[in-house]
Write a protein that holds these residues in place. Structure first.
Motif, PDB file in Angstrom:
ATOM      1  N   LEU A 270       0.874  -1.209   0.225  1.00  0.00           N
ATOM      2  CA  LEU A 270      -0.163  -0.102  -0.229  1.00  0.00           C
ATOM      3  C   LEU A 270       0.644   1.240  -0.023  1.00  0.00           C
ATOM      4  CD1 LEU A 270      -2.821   1.345   0.182  1.00  0.00           C
ATOM      5  CD2 LEU A 270      -2.563   1.195   2.687  1.00  0.00           C
ATOM      6  N   LEU A 271       1.840   1.196   0.836  1.00  0.00           N
ATOM      7  CA  LEU A 271       2.734   2.452   0.998  1.00  0.00           C
ATOM      8  C   LEU A 271       3.454   2.878  -0.335  1.00  0.00           C
ATOM      9  CD1 LEU A 271       4.093   2.017   4.747  1.00  0.00           C
ATOM     10  CD2 LEU A 271       1.927   3.288   3.931  1.00  0.00           C
ATOM     11  N   GLY A 272       3.833   1.838  -1.047  1.00  0.00           N
ATOM     12  CA  GLY A 272       4.615   2.036  -2.258  1.00  0.00           C
ATOM     13  C   GLY A 272       3.603   2.288  -3.273  1.00  0.00           C
ATOM     14  N   THR A 273       2.415   1.796  -3.281  1.00  0.00           N
ATOM     15  CA  THR A 273       1.333   2.031  -4.386  1.00  0.00           C
ATOM     16  C   THR A 273       0.978   3.463  -4.436  1.00  0.00           C
ATOM     17  OG1 THR A 273       0.711  -0.373  -4.410  1.00  0.00           O
ATOM     18  CG2 THR A 273      -0.773   0.996  -5.272  1.00  0.00           C
ATOM     19  N   ILE A 274       0.732   3.916  -3.278  1.00  0.00           N
ATOM     20  CA  ILE A 274       0.123   5.460  -3.073  1.00  0.00           C
ATOM     21  C   ILE A 274       1.158   6.376  -2.904  1.00  0.00           C
ATOM     22  CG2 ILE A 274      -2.063   4.403  -2.293  1.00  0.00           C
ATOM     23  CD1 ILE A 274      -1.304   5.592   0.435  1.00  0.00           C
ATOM     24  N   ASP A 275       2.448   6.020  -2.952  1.00  0.00           N
ATOM     25  CA  ASP A 275       3.671   6.901  -2.714  1.00  0.00           C
ATOM     26  C   ASP A 275       3.311   7.676  -1.450  1.00  0.00           C
ATOM     27  OD1 ASP A 275       5.884   8.172  -3.130  1.00  0.00           O
ATOM     28  OD2 ASP A 275       5.253   9.781  -4.547  1.00  0.00           O
ATOM     29  N   ALA A 276       3.223   6.783  -0.297  1.00  0.00           N
ATOM     30  CA  ALA A 276       2.932   7.377   1.083  1.00  0.00           C
ATOM     31  C   ALA A 276       4.110   8.217   1.846  1.00  0.00           C
ATOM     32  CB  ALA A 276       2.537   6.508   2.052  1.00  0.00           C
ATOM     33  N   GLY A 277       5.392   8.165   0.989  1.00  0.00           N
ATOM     34  CA  GLY A 277       6.205   8.880   1.964  1.00  0.00           C
ATOM     35  C   GLY A 277       7.159   8.266   3.149  1.00  0.00           C
ATOM     36  N   LEU A 278       6.647   6.739   3.227  1.00  0.00           N
ATOM     37  CA  LEU A 278       7.230   6.238   4.217  1.00  0.00           C
ATOM     38  C   LEU A 278       7.623   4.849   3.652  1.00  0.00           C
ATOM     39  CD1 LEU A 278       7.667   5.640   7.297  1.00  0.00           C
ATOM     40  CD2 LEU A 278       5.198   4.658   7.306  1.00  0.00           C
ATOM     41  N   THR A 279       8.934   4.482   4.285  1.00  0.00           N
ATOM     42  CA  THR A 279       9.629   3.001   3.741  1.00  0.00           C
ATOM     43  C   THR A 279       9.619   2.577   5.336  1.00  0.00           C
ATOM     44  OG1 THR A 279      10.593   4.100   1.896  1.00  0.00           O
ATOM     45  CG2 THR A 279      11.298   1.772   2.953  1.00  0.00           C
ATOM     46  N   LEU A 280       9.117   1.171   5.348  1.00  0.00           N
ATOM     47  CA  LEU A 280       9.311   0.617   6.481  1.00  0.00           C
ATOM     48  C   LEU A 280      10.517  -0.116   6.507  1.00  0.00           C
ATOM     49  CD1 LEU A 280       5.631  -1.047   6.610  1.00  0.00           C
ATOM     50  CD2 LEU A 280       6.153   0.872   7.723  1.00  0.00           C
ATOM     51  N   THR A 281      10.926  -0.068   8.034  1.00  0.00           N
ATOM     52  CA  THR A 281      12.192  -0.833   8.175  1.00  0.00           C
ATOM     53  C   THR A 281      11.968  -1.930   9.448  1.00  0.00           C
ATOM     54  OG1 THR A 281      13.090   0.780   9.670  1.00  0.00           O
ATOM     55  CG2 THR A 281      13.650   1.048   7.384  1.00  0.00           C
ATOM     56  N   GLY A 282      12.712  -2.930   9.664  1.00  0.00           N
ATOM     57  CA  GLY A 282      12.506  -3.736  10.706  1.00  0.00           C
ATOM     58  C   GLY A 282      11.352  -4.875  10.404  1.00  0.00           C
ATOM     59  N   LEU A 283      11.144  -5.549  11.471  1.00  0.00           N
ATOM     60  CA  LEU A 283      10.077  -6.742  11.412  1.00  0.00           C
ATOM     61  C   LEU A 283       8.822  -5.980  11.726  1.00  0.00           C
ATOM     62  CD1 LEU A 283      12.063  -9.543  12.847  1.00  0.00           C
ATOM     63  CD2 LEU A 283      11.585  -9.525  10.476  1.00  0.00           C
ATOM     64  N   PRO A 284       7.650  -6.473  11.294  1.00  0.00           N
ATOM     65  CA  PRO A 284       6.421  -5.897  11.605  1.00  0.00           C
ATOM     66  C   PRO A 284       5.812  -6.514  13.214  1.00  0.00           C
ATOM     67  CG  PRO A 284       6.000  -8.203  10.338  1.00  0.00           C
ATOM     68  CD  PRO A 284       7.555  -7.922  10.508  1.00  0.00           C
ATOM     69  N   VAL A 285       5.457  -5.510  13.782  1.00  0.00           N
ATOM     70  CA  VAL A 285       4.832  -5.646  15.056  1.00  0.00           C
ATOM     71  C   VAL A 285       3.339  -5.345  15.009  1.00  0.00           C
ATOM     72  CG1 VAL A 285       5.042  -4.811  17.439  1.00  0.00           C
ATOM     73  CG2 VAL A 285       6.927  -4.757  16.076  1.00  0.00           C
ATOM     74  N   GLU A 286       2.712  -4.316  14.713  1.00  0.00           N
ATOM     75  CA  GLU A 286       1.359  -3.987  14.842  1.00  0.00           C
ATOM     76  C   GLU A 286       0.761  -2.958  13.741  1.00  0.00           C
ATOM     77  OE1 GLU A 286      -1.933  -3.526  18.186  1.00  0.00           O
ATOM     78  OE2 GLU A 286      -0.121  -2.276  18.440  1.00  0.00           O
ATOM     79  N   VAL A 287      -0.319  -3.255  13.204  1.00  0.00           N
ATOM     80  CA  VAL A 287      -0.820  -2.043  12.572  1.00  0.00           C
ATOM     81  C   VAL A 287      -2.452  -1.656  13.242  1.00  0.00           C
ATOM     82  CG1 VAL A 287      -2.064  -3.496  10.940  1.00  0.00           C
ATOM     83  CG2 VAL A 287      -2.078  -1.313  10.404  1.00  0.00           C
ATOM     84  N   LYS A 288      -2.702  -0.396  13.642  1.00  0.00           N
ATOM     85  CA  LYS A 288      -3.796  -0.266  14.448  1.00  0.00           C
ATOM     86  C   LYS A 288      -4.472   1.084  14.129  1.00  0.00           C
ATOM     87  CE  LYS A 288      -6.578  -0.436  18.114  1.00  0.00           C
ATOM     88  NZ  LYS A 288      -7.734  -1.568  18.195  1.00  0.00           N
ATOM     89  N   PHE A 289      -5.735   1.037  13.772  1.00  0.00           N
ATOM     90  CA  PHE A 289      -6.666   2.253  13.427  1.00  0.00           C
ATOM     91  C   PHE A 289      -7.289   2.552  14.621  1.00  0.00           C
ATOM     92  CE2 PHE A 289     -10.997   3.728  12.871  1.00  0.00           C
ATOM     93  CZ  PHE A 289     -11.015   4.862  12.135  1.00  0.00           C
ATOM     94  N   ALA A 290      -7.116   4.135  14.681  1.00  0.00           N
ATOM     95  CA  ALA A 290      -7.397   4.826  16.036  1.00  0.00           C
ATOM     96  C   ALA A 290      -7.990   5.951  15.911  1.00  0.00           C
ATOM     97  CB  ALA A 290      -6.365   4.689  16.924  1.00  0.00           C
ATOM     98  N   LYS A 291      -8.968   6.579  16.582  1.00  0.00           N
ATOM     99  CA  LYS A 291      -9.588   7.536  16.550  1.00  0.00           C
ATOM    100  C   LYS A 291      -9.015   8.558  17.750  1.00  0.00           C
ATOM    101  CE  LYS A 291     -13.748   5.774  14.527  1.00  0.00           C
ATOM    102  NZ  LYS A 291     -15.074   5.721  14.512  1.00  0.00           N
ATOM    103  N   LEU A 292      -8.195   9.552  17.260  1.00  0.00           N
ATOM    104  CA  LEU A 292      -7.797  10.347  18.451  1.00  0.00           C
ATOM    105  C   LEU A 292      -8.732  11.395  19.053  1.00  0.00           C
ATOM    106  CD1 LEU A 292      -4.000  11.182  16.890  1.00  0.00           C
ATOM    107  CD2 LEU A 292      -4.646   9.436  18.911  1.00  0.00           C
ATOM    108  N   THR A 293      -9.346  11.533  18.023  1.00  0.00           N
ATOM    109  CA  THR A 293     -10.676  12.542  18.244  1.00  0.00           C
ATOM    110  C   THR A 293     -11.903  12.012  17.154  1.00  0.00           C
ATOM    111  OG1 THR A 293     -10.705  13.971  16.563  1.00  0.00           O
ATOM    112  CG2 THR A 293      -9.495  14.533  18.737  1.00  0.00           C
ATOM    113  N   SER A 294     -13.091  12.371  17.813  1.00  0.00           N
ATOM    114  CA  SER A 294     -14.257  11.938  17.004  1.00  0.00           C
ATOM    115  C   SER A 294     -14.341  12.249  15.830  1.00  0.00           C
ATOM    116  CB  SER A 294     -15.348  11.983  17.827  1.00  0.00           C
ATOM    117  OG  SER A 294     -15.660  13.613  18.060  1.00  0.00           O
ATOM    118  N   ALA A 295     -13.823  13.629  15.287  1.00  0.00           N
ATOM    119  CA  ALA A 295     -13.883  14.181  14.102  1.00  0.00           C
ATOM    120  C   ALA A 295     -12.909  13.484  13.119  1.00  0.00           C
ATOM    121  CB  ALA A 295     -13.260  15.850  14.294  1.00  0.00           C
TER     122      ALA A 295
END
Length: 497
Positions: free
Chosen positions: A164-189
């Motif tokens: 996904l990150l490469g496909t949409i050119d997200a500006g982030l390259t992951l390094t290291g082994l995977p740990v967790e992906v988590k969707f969160a709502k810091l606010t309700s907006a």
């Protein structure tokens, strides 16, 4: 706007007339009826939204378009109010390429009679979606690194976006082994919605709408974190509330309502200054409106449950006396999860010297109550790798390699549900949704999510994601959906809408 509606109201109250200031005679106004506009539209970002309304005029046939002005407007809907009005077009028909940010919009179409200045309008809703608008996000290990994929929800179901990150050119390259992906709502907006991607190389925050890189996690913390820090587990109880267990064995806490931001660790007992090693698991109560304000943490040094009150974030305190077992268990906490079963019980699996195991259940809805405690003689539990608890039936699922078991506490026995042979189960989970009122949550919160790895396939496509229905009375699992082409799945979250 209020004056305009008042003027229209007065005009209709006077028998659909308006007053000619020159001769004080009342004349009928030209009433415009707007139809042919649906109440709701869904449009992909960058595509053309085409709407051709039907206009009926009481005074003419409407063929002279120069006699009228037209306007199509969009305003992002958030928390019951609207902001940031965008004009999409000033033509009679709408034929516009939509470049609005994803989200739900209040739309207004206005037709104004230039002669009288009277405006008529039609309101409707439109949802702008992107390829990353909603769906499953899967973090996998691929050839010793990490890759984030997505199953994007569309009109025809879920379609994979690999890397996904490469496909949409997200500006982030992951390094290291995977740990967790988590969707969160810091606010309700919507602006407070985010996705955290954590690897042993660090934890980063993605924009919840675009999935583009936004900031490293360290920028959200008001304390000094050690070099090489990453988040091991994020527990998001509700909108604007998060517990983060870091690779430094400390628990950090955030609550938007009380202006509490990630700062000093909360794993400190009341009256003391030194932190204790805290488990990554957090127990809570699902219904915020009827809560004791208590979260359960586990002190791994002293091998006991402690409580953290989220409105008093600076430390932890002792648990009350238990009725079924001592909260100072003297055992290692193998796993803990809060589920919706039995009004929101927290399940805890305790390891006694790796020879005996115990299942404890605690409910902290209106009071802190122990609801179950007994030995857990589950098959080959000493070698279990992943756990999950059914929110409907309370069964505990776990795997040993490619064998997937279901443990029934009532029968005190395990049942082998699936034997994948040479394949390995790498991920187990139920629920994960912050509520079950949304469409996807209703469909999936009680489905068993399973990640399976086939070592005979190339690493970049050896993983599959399966969703099962769990029948009552220990019935065999029913496969509902299956997707392939992933790496060795480590973590899955759902980008909710």
């Amino acid at each position: 706007m209020k004056k305009l509606f008042l003027y229209i109201l007065i005009a209709f109250a006077l028998g659909s007339c308006y007053k000619d200031k020159g001769n004080y005679d009342y004349v009928d106004i030209n009433v415009v009826d707007i139809s042919g506009v649906d109440s709701m539209y869904t449009v992909n970002y960058g595509s053309i939204l085409s709407i051709k309304p039907t206009l009926n005029f009481s005074k003419d046939d409407g063929s002279d378009t120069s006699a009228y002005s037209y306007m199509w407007m969009a305003s992002l809907y958030s928390n019951g109010h609207t902001d940031d009005v965008d004009t999409l077009s000033r033509s009679r028909d709408l034929e516009a390429r939509i470049t609005l940010t994803s989200g739900k919009y209040n739309m207004i179409y206005r037709v104004t009679d230039k002669k009288t200045g009277v405006t008529f309008q039609k309101s409707f809703l439109a949802t702008v979606i992107t390829s990353v608008y909603e769906g499953w996000m899967l973090l996998s290990e691929v050839n010793g690194g990490s890759r984030l994929d997505m199953l994007s929800k569309g009109a025809d179901g879920y379609k994979p976006i690999y890397d996904l990150l490469g496909t949409i050119d997200a500006g982030l390259t992951l390094t290291g082994l995977p740990v967790e992906v988590k969707f969160a709502k810091l606010t309700s907006a919507a602006s407070g919605h985010t996705v955290y991607v954590s690897t042993t190389g660090g934890t980063n925050r993605l924009d919840g709408e675009t999935m583009k890189f936004k900031a490293p996690f360290q920028t959200e913390v008001f304390s000094v974190l050690p070099d090489g820090f990453y988040t091991e587990k994020i527990t998001s109880r509700t909108n604007g509330s998060e517990y983060v267990r870091g690779s430094d064995n400390n628990m950090y806490y955030y609550m938007y309502t009380f202006n509490i931001y990630f700062g000093l660790p909360v794993n400190v007992m009341y009256g003391k200054t030194a932190t204790f090693n805290v488990s990554k698991y957090v127990g809570y109560y699902d219904n915020v409106s009827n809560s004791t304000n208590v979260h359960l943490l586990y002190n791994m040094d002293e091998k006991r449950f402690v409580r953290h009150v989220y409105s008093l974030p600076n430390n932890c305190s002792d648990m009350p006396a238990g009725t079924l077992f001592n909260y100072t268990t003297g055992k290692d906490l193998l796993y803990m999860e809060t589920c919706r079963f039995s009004g929101g019980d927290t399940y805890a699996i305790l390891d006694s010297a790796h020879t005996k195991f115990y299942l404890a259940r605690i409910n902290i809805a209106s009071n802190i109550v122990q609801t179950y405690y007994d030995e857990m003689p589950a098959t080959d539990l000493a070698h279990a790798e992943n756990f999950a608890v059914s929110p409907d039936l309370g069964y505990v699922f776990y795997n040993v390699g490619g064998k997937l078991y279901e443990y029934d506490a009532g029968l005190k026995q395990s049942k082998l549900m699936i034997d994948y042979g040479d394949k390995k189960v790498t991920f187990l989970k139920f629920d994960g949704f912050q509520g079950i009122g949304l469409t996807a949550a209703k469909a999936y919160y009680n489905k068993l999510q399973v990640g399976v790895f086939d070592p005979s396939l190339p690493a970049e496509r050896a993983g599959s994601f399966e969703l099962y229905t769990v029948p009552a009375v220990n019935g065999n699992l029913v496969l509902n959906e299956s997707y392939t082409g992933f790496g060795k799945i480590k973590s899955i979250t759902y980008r909710e809408r």
